[in-house]
Design an enzyme around this catalytic site. Structure first.
Site, PDB file in Angstrom:
ATOM      1  N   TYR A 141       0.784  -1.112   0.070  1.00 22.50           N
ATOM      2  CA  TYR A 141       0.017  -0.023  -0.433  1.00 22.50           C
ATOM      3  C   TYR A 141       1.193   1.086   0.363  1.00 22.50           C
ATOM      4  O   TYR A 141       0.064   2.354  -0.136  1.00 22.50           O
ATOM      5  CB  TYR A 141      -0.927  -0.338   1.067  1.00 22.50           C
ATOM      6  CG  TYR A 141      -2.053  -0.744   1.692  1.00 22.50           C
ATOM      7  CD1 TYR A 141      -1.432  -2.679   1.069  1.00 22.50           C
ATOM      8  CD2 TYR A 141      -3.491  -0.869   0.267  1.00 22.50           C
ATOM      9  CE1 TYR A 141      -2.297  -3.310   0.961  1.00 22.50           C
ATOM     10  CE2 TYR A 141      -4.188  -1.716   0.740  1.00 22.50           C
ATOM     11  CZ  TYR A 141      -3.563  -3.143   0.730  1.00 22.50           C
ATOM     12  OH  TYR A 141      -4.375  -4.124   0.243  1.00 22.50           O
ATOM     13  N   LYS A 188       2.845 -14.746   5.515  1.00 21.41           N
ATOM     14  CA  LYS A 188       2.771 -15.107   4.644  1.00 21.41           C
ATOM     15  C   LYS A 188       4.640 -15.351   4.357  1.00 21.41           C
ATOM     16  O   LYS A 188       5.057 -15.454   2.831  1.00 21.41           O
ATOM     17  CB  LYS A 188       2.959 -15.183   3.583  1.00 21.41           C
ATOM     18  CG  LYS A 188       2.903 -16.069   1.466  1.00 21.41           C
ATOM     19  CD  LYS A 188       1.175 -17.232   1.959  1.00 21.41           C
ATOM     20  CE  LYS A 188       1.453 -17.501   1.249  1.00 21.41           C
ATOM     21  NZ  LYS A 188       1.065 -18.954   1.197  1.00 21.41           N
ATOM     22  N   ASP A 221      -2.658 -18.005   4.905  1.00 21.30           N
ATOM     23  CA  ASP A 221      -3.880 -18.948   3.995  1.00 21.30           C
ATOM     24  C   ASP A 221      -4.680 -20.140   5.028  1.00 21.30           C
ATOM     25  O   ASP A 221      -5.640 -20.109   4.679  1.00 21.30           O
ATOM     26  CB  ASP A 221      -3.387 -19.372   2.684  1.00 21.30           C
ATOM     27  CG  ASP A 221      -1.974 -20.206   2.913  1.00 21.30           C
ATOM     28  OD1 ASP A 221      -1.230 -19.393   3.786  1.00 21.30           O
ATOM     29  OD2 ASP A 221      -1.149 -21.071   2.164  1.00 21.30           O
ATOM     30  N   ASP A 245      -6.319  -6.314   5.071  1.00 20.85           N
ATOM     31  CA  ASP A 245      -6.972  -6.192   4.211  1.00 20.85           C
ATOM     32  C   ASP A 245      -7.805  -7.600   3.877  1.00 20.85           C
ATOM     33  O   ASP A 245      -9.640  -6.687   4.302  1.00 20.85           O
ATOM     34  CB  ASP A 245      -6.621  -5.769   2.928  1.00 20.85           C
ATOM     35  CG  ASP A 245      -7.175  -4.481   2.588  1.00 20.85           C
ATOM     36  OD1 ASP A 245      -8.955  -4.696   2.652  1.00 20.85           O
ATOM     37  OD2 ASP A 245      -7.680  -4.172   1.254  1.00 20.85           O
TER      38      ASP A 245
END
Ligand code: NAP
Length: 492
Positions: A141, A188, A221, A245
């Site tokens: 972002y 991740k 995930d 987000d």
């Protein structure tokens, strides 16, 4: 940084707190008015300073969507309650929300996700009560994007050590302040070892300072999966911007959707509280909007400024109203029984002072470390230049490109180590059948790693510039004996 360092005062110390109120666009003014009525009736000690942002401001030609008066008001009060803001098509480059978050460095986005009585969802009865703490300013972002060739786009994922430490310490402080027990860090890191891995490493470094909190790491995930199959297992989740987000909207969906989801955006010098929903222009000005999300955001704001009594009173009145199911707005009422924003707000006011069957948590002030001013710098004991990655646009096959690059290295201290395409090594050897695009990362290693090698770099780049269209260059450096770069798939 010492977690017990002096804290930012969350209370003004004065009998009243001045809050900048930005009603915003669409249904914003209606839900803001509803919230202000409830807070006044609850005896909250607030003086409102109204300020403007959003569509009308863009249309006046102010590209940020936020006039200077509004920025000055926030700088002065440090506390904002904000309605939704629109970026009208054809005006302004950036959203006014993003302007506010970046201008005041509101680095922590806090999204409580709690099952609400009377709001039926497929997950009702599971006892979902968790908080997602999302890093709010870094990661993808930062908005740093470049076309590498006419058909290959790149976005920079920038994650910093202090950026991680701030959000992680905020998450631990919030876990303590809300008398919660568990904090999961979701990343991740298994794939993005430097960027997402930074969040994990800082989390593991900081966690032992909070022995009363059960700290764990979860791959993002799997976190999304677990949020759907067993959401009640989570207490607090801290995560990077992009992950946050997505999972914060996913989690809001478990308890009734964005329409009832509150949030806060926390910085060192300002905090902004807002509903997650937008301006719902289709129902604007018709007394149809549900003000619950902004009311719950105002409850978070009251706790932030230290008015715990008013916060609990408003929260309980809201929960009683939802529990009893009388005079609810059309979006959450049983079919045919919906009332308007004003009547719903009247009902909440009538319920002030009552206690629901859903007790409020025990909250304490959120104590955050004060971050030093100035440019943050992590000094390494050693930094060795190992080589260069040069991103080159080419439509040549890898073997032909390699021959030309090897020719360019003649007479320099560099050798061509490998060429990769979208992360997979395609020269000197490759496995499988890579799908090639016109952007190759070409790795050159120095024969003699050194502290700088500026002349060698200039020499190689001059040669490459003569023959190739290169887009950008990354130095391959080793910090304190550790490689500061990853290897391509298939590279040894
Ligand atoms: P939205 O405004 O959240 O509205 C989507 C739909 O959700 C509405 O049409 C309405 O459904 C329902 N809804 C949302 N809030 C509600 C409420 N408080 N009470 C009752 N129903 C509610 O999303 P959008 O249409 O995608 O966005 C509209 C504008 O808001 C855009 O300009 C967007 O950029 C902006 N926005 C701003 C923020 C912010 O300032 N933080 C956040 C998101 C979007 P029904 O049509 O079924 O009544």
């Amino acid at each position: 940084m010492d977690a017990t360092a002096p804290v930012i005062s969350q209370t003004t110390g004065s009998p009243r707190t001045t809050v900048t109120a930005i009603p915003g666009d669409g249904i914003g003014p209606e839900v803001m008015r509803a919230v202000q009525r409830v807070l006044a009736a609850a005896g909250a000690r607030i003086t409102w300073e109204e300020a403007e942002a959003g569509a009308a401001v863009f249309k006046r030609g102010i590209a940020s969507g936020c006039p200077q008066d509004t920025l000055d008001s926030i700088a002065q009060t440090g506390i904002v309650l904000k309605g939704p803001l629109e970026t009208p098509v054809g005006y302004g480059e950036k959203s006014a929300n993003v302007t506010l978050r970046k201008f005041f460095e509101l680095y922590g986005n806090i999204r409580p996700v709690r099952e609400l009585p009377g709001i039926r969802t497929p997950f009702s009865g599971r006892g979902i009560d968790l908080v997602i703490v999302r890093e709010n300013v870094e990661d993808l972002y930062t908005g740093i994007e470049h076309m590498q060739s006419a058909g290959a786009a790149q976005c920079l994922k920038l994650i910093t050590e202090p950026g991680c430490e701030r959000i992680i310490r905020l998450a631990f402080a919030l876990t303590q302040a809300e008398s919660r027990r568990k904090l999961a860090c979701a990343t991740k890191a298994n794939i993005m070892k430097m960027t997402e891995g930074m969040m994990k490493r800082v989390f593991e470094r900081v966690a032992p300072e909070y022995p009363g909190i059960e700290a764990s790491h979860i791959i993002i995930d799997n976190c999304a999966h677990q949020l759907v199959i067993a959401p009640e297992q989570f207490d607090v989740i801290v995560t990077t911007n992009m992950n946050g987000d997505i999972i914060s909207d996913l989690a809001a969906g478990l308890v009734g959707g964005l329409g009832v989801a509150p949030s806060s955006n926390i910085g060192d010098n300002a905090a902004m509280f807002e509903a997650v929903h937008g301006s719902a222009p289709q129902i604007a000005g018709r007394d149809l909007a549900n003000p619950t999300a902004l009311m719950l955001s105002a409850v978070m704001m009251l706790r932030h400024i230290g008015d715990f009594a008013a916060a609990e009173m408003v929260e309980q009145a809201l929960l009683v109203t939802l529990e009893e199911g009388r005079n609810l707005t059309g979006d959450i009422a049983p079919k045919g029984t919906g009332v308007g924003t004003t009547a719903y707000t009247d009902q909440v006011i009538a319920n002030l002072g009552r206690t629901s069957g859903h007790p409020s948590r025990q909250y304490q002030p959120l104590n955050l470390p004060v971050w030093p001013k100035g440019v943050w710098h992590h000094d390494s004991d050693s930094r060795i230049m190992m080589g260069l990655d040069v991103f080159i646009e080419s439509d040549h096959a890898p073997e032909r490109l390699a021959a030309s690059l090897q020719a360019a290295t003649e007479g320099t201290d560099f050798t061509l180590k490998m060429i990769e395409n979208r992360g997979v090594q395609v020269w000197p050897a490759h496995t499988g059948e890579p799908f090639l695009v016109d952007l190759f990362r070409c790795r050159f290693l120095l024969g003699t790693p050194s502290e700088g090698a500026p002349d060698e770099i200039a020499h190689l780049m001059k040669r490459l510039t003569a023959e190739h269209h290169w887009m950008h260059v990354e130095k391959l450096q080793r910090f304190d004996g550790l490689d500061g770069f990853t290897r391509a798939q298939g590279e040894n």
